[in-house]
Design a protein around this motif. Structure first.
Motif, PDB file in Angstrom:
ATOM      1  N   ARG A  97      -8.561-125.491  34.589  1.00 52.47           N
ATOM      2  CA  ARG A  97      -7.936-126.923  35.153  1.00 52.47           C
ATOM      3  C   ARG A  97      -6.695-126.456  36.061  1.00 52.47           C
ATOM      4  O   ARG A  97      -5.881-125.810  35.494  1.00 52.47           O
ATOM      5  CB  ARG A  97      -7.654-127.945  34.002  1.00 52.47           C
ATOM      6  N   TYR A  98      -6.725-127.056  37.104  1.00 54.76           N
ATOM      7  CA  TYR A  98      -5.561-126.853  38.280  1.00 54.76           C
ATOM      8  C   TYR A  98      -4.625-128.076  38.415  1.00 54.76           C
ATOM      9  O   TYR A  98      -5.184-129.056  38.466  1.00 54.76           O
ATOM     10  CB  TYR A  98      -6.239-126.347  39.630  1.00 54.76           C
ATOM     11  N   THR A  99      -3.532-127.707  38.514  1.00 58.88           N
ATOM     12  CA  THR A  99      -2.315-128.828  38.628  1.00 58.88           C
ATOM     13  C   THR A  99      -1.639-128.318  39.950  1.00 58.88           C
ATOM     14  O   THR A  99      -1.006-126.905  39.848  1.00 58.88           O
ATOM     15  CB  THR A  99      -1.673-128.858  37.479  1.00 58.88           C
ATOM     16  N   ILE A 100      -1.105-128.914  40.695  1.00 63.13           N
ATOM     17  CA  ILE A 100       0.039-128.683  41.415  1.00 63.13           C
ATOM     18  C   ILE A 100       1.453-129.268  41.141  1.00 63.13           C
ATOM     19  O   ILE A 100       1.393-130.482  40.756  1.00 63.13           O
ATOM     20  CB  ILE A 100      -0.157-128.743  43.201  1.00 63.13           C
ATOM     21  N   GLU A 101       2.264-128.472  41.341  1.00 68.20           N
ATOM     22  CA  GLU A 101       3.389-128.873  40.619  1.00 68.20           C
ATOM     23  C   GLU A 101       4.693-128.554  41.829  1.00 68.20           C
ATOM     24  O   GLU A 101       4.614-127.369  42.127  1.00 68.20           O
ATOM     25  CB  GLU A 101       3.836-128.055  39.305  1.00 68.20           C
TER      26      GLU A 101
END
Lengths: 317, 139
Positions: B122-126
Motif C-alpha cells: 500500500r502506498y502513501t505519500i507524505e
C-alpha cells in the motif's frame, strides 16, 4: 433620482469600451480627434439635453472632462500627468439630481479612461458602519473592494459621523475611507452627497475629509419653469399629458408647492404627478359608462391637479 | 520539488500583472474570487483555509490584488491560491484555481510503502515538510 424618470437613456452603457480605447494619433493629434475618440462629447451633450438646469454642475463636469482629456494628450507626448484627485462632494437640497449626476459621472470618467470599469456603487451609512466592535472595518473594506474600478457614491454622508455618540463606529469607517481615498486614488472615485448645511457640519468635524475632496459641487434648486419642464419630461416618459387648463393649473401648483415646507424639487414634482395619476385613474373608474378613448386614458385634466391639498387654503401641508 | 496543483502549475510563476489579468477574466465571467492558504499542500487536502470571505460582486481586480498582497504578507511561507467560484445553476463549484504564493523551500513528498499480506504493497505519500509537525511550523 427624480430626473431619472425623464431620461430613459440615463443608464445606457458606453457604446464603445472607453477605457480600452487606444489613442493612436501621434504628435499632430488634435484635441478634436481625441474628443471624437472618447465619444465624451456625445455624453456631455446628452447630459445637457437630459438634465434640466444645473448650470454650475454641468460647467464643472465639462472642466473635469477637459482636464482628463488634456492630461491624456500630455501623457501621450511624454509630459508628466499626475493623476488628478477626482473625489467629489455633491451638496444640494433634496431632489436636485445628485444621484442622477453621480451615475452620469461614472460613465463619463470611464469614457475618459480615468476609472477602469465605470460602475457605481451607491451606499449609505448602514452599508459602511457595523453594529459592534470589529464589524465596521471589514464591512467598509468590502464595500470599497466592490467599488474599485468605479465610483463609490455615499448618499447622506454626514450620517457617517455622529458627534452625539462618542463611541459611534462611524469614525472608524471615515478613517478607512480617508486612507483609501488617499492611497487608491487610481482605483476608485469617491462621491459624497448630502444636504448642504449638514455636509458643512460634517466637514467641520472631519477637516481631513474636506481637504481630500477636490471638487465641492453645489446643486442649485430648480426654478419653477425648470420644474415645469421636468414635469413635461416625466409625463412624456410615462405617456401622459396635461390638457391646456391643467398646464396652467400645474404652474400654479408649483408656485404654491415651492412656498411650502418640505419641498423636494424634482422629487416633489414626481410625487405630484404620481398623485395626479391616481386621481386621473379614479376619475375614469368612477365613470365606467363613459367611453375610454386613448385621449381620456392619457390626458390629465385640471381637476386631477386641483384636488391636491396644496390648493386647499389654510392647510399648510 | 515544486508542488504542481491547479491551473498554470506547470508554467513559470505568474507575475502580479498576469495574476491580475487572470482575475479580470474570472470577474468578467461573473465568478466569485476567493483567496485560500495552507501549509499542508498534500494533493488530497482540498480544504485550504480561507483568507476572508469569497469576494462576491466585485467588478475590478484591484480589490482582490490588495487582499492577495495582505495574505502574502501574513503568510509568506504558505501556499496561497486564488479560486474562482462559478455559481451558475448546475455548475456551482470552483472552476479555476491557481497557486500564487509558495514557500521558498519545498522539500517535496516521500513515498511510504506499507507491506500487506500476500506481497501487497500500500502506498502513501507524505510531505517532508509536514512530517507530523503542527500547523505553522512546517515551512
Amino acid at each position: 433620482m427624480a430626473i431619472n424618470a425623464t431620461c430613459e437613456s440615463t443608464a445606457s452603457p458606453p457604446v464603445n469600451g472607453g477605457a480600452s480605447h487606444s489613442l493612436t494619433h501621434g504628435a499632430n493629434g488634435s484635441l478634436a480627434s481625441a474628443l471624437a475618440d472618447t465619444g465624451v462629447n456625445e455624453l456631455l451633450g446628452e447630459l445637457d439635453r437630459d438634465l434640466i438646469g444645473l448650470a454650475p454642475v454641468k460647467t464643472r463636469i465639462r472642466e473635469i472632462a477637459a482636464l482628463l482629456l488634456v492630461d491624456r494628450l500630455r501623457r501621450e507626448r511624454g509630459f508628466s500627468a499626475g493623476g488628478p484627485s477626482l473625489h467629489m462632494c455633491f451638496t444640494g437640497n433634496p431632489g436636485t439630481g445628485k444621484t442622477t449626476v453621480a451615475m452620469r459621472m461614472a460613465t463619463i470618467l470611464h469614457r475618459l479612461g480615468y476609472i477602469r470599469k465605470g460602475h457605481l456603487v451607491a451606499v449609505t451609512r448602514d452599508d459602511l458602519v457595523g453594529q459592534y466592535i470589529g464589524h465596521t472595518a471589514p464591512k467598509t473594506k468590502e464595500v470599497l473592494k466592490k467599488a474599485m474600478g468605479g465610483v463609490l457614491f455615499i448618499d447622506e454622508a454626514y450620517y457617517l459621523y455622529r458627534p452625539e455618540n462618542e463611541r459611534d463606529y462611524g469614525q472608524e469607517a471615515i478613517e478607512i475611507l480617508l486612507q483609501v481615498m488617499e492611497n487608491h486614488r487610481d482605483d476608485l472615485v469617491v462621491i459624497l452627497a448630502g444636504y448642504k448645511d449638514r455636509m458643512a457640519r460634517f466637514f467641520e468635524s472631519n477637516p481631513g475629509m474636506s481637504s481630500r475632496i477636490a471638487h465641492h459641487i453645489d446643486f442649485p434648486d430648480y426654478q419653477a419653469d425648470e420644474l415645469a419642464l421636468i414635469a413635461q419630461r416625466m409625463l412624456d416618459a410615462m405617456h401622459y399629458r396635461f390638457d391646456d387648463e391643467a398646464k396652467i393649473v400645474f404652474d400654479d401648483y408649483l408656485t404654491r408647492r415651492m412656498a411650502q415646507p418640505h419641498f423636494a424639487n424634482a422629487r416633489s414634482v414626481r410625487n405630484a404627478i404620481d398623485r395626479a395619476r391616481l386621481r386621473h385613474a379614479y376619475r375614469l373608474y368612477s365613470h365606467p359608462d363613459a367611453a375610454t378613448s386613448d385621449e381620456s386614458l392619457t390626458t390629465i385634466a385640471a381637476a386631477d391637479l386641483l384636488a391636491s391639498r396644496v390648493f386647499a387654503d389654510g392647510d399648510t401641508r | 520539488m515544486r508542488v504542481t496543483q491547479g491551473t498554470f502549475s506547470f508554467l513559470p510563476e505568474l507575475t502580479d500583472e498576469q495574476i491580475k489579468r487572470q482575475i479580470e477574466y474570472c470577474l468578467d465571467k461573473g465568478w466569485a474570487v476567493a483567496i485560500e492558504y495552507t501549509d499542508d499542500p498534500h494533493p488530497r487536502n482540498t480544504f485550504w483555509e480561507m483568507y476572508g470571505a469569497p469576494m462576491f460582486d466585485l467588478r475590478d481586480a484591484a480589490g482582490i490584488i490588495q487582499e492577495l498582497a495582505a495574505c502574502r504578507k501574513t503568510f509568506p511561507q504558505y501556499y496561497v491560491r486564488v479560486t474562482a467560484f462559478d455559481s451558475t445553476h448546475g455548475v456551482e463549484s470552483i472552476t479555476l484555481a491557481f497557486i500564487v504564493n509558495r514557500p521558498a523551500n519545498e522539500p517535496g513528498f516521500r513515498l511510504v510503502r506499507q507491506e500487506e499480506p500476500g506481497r501487497t504493497v500500500r502506498y502513501t505519500i507524505e510531505s517532508y515538510a509536514v512530517a507530523a509537525k503542527p500547523e505553522g511550523a512546517r515551512y
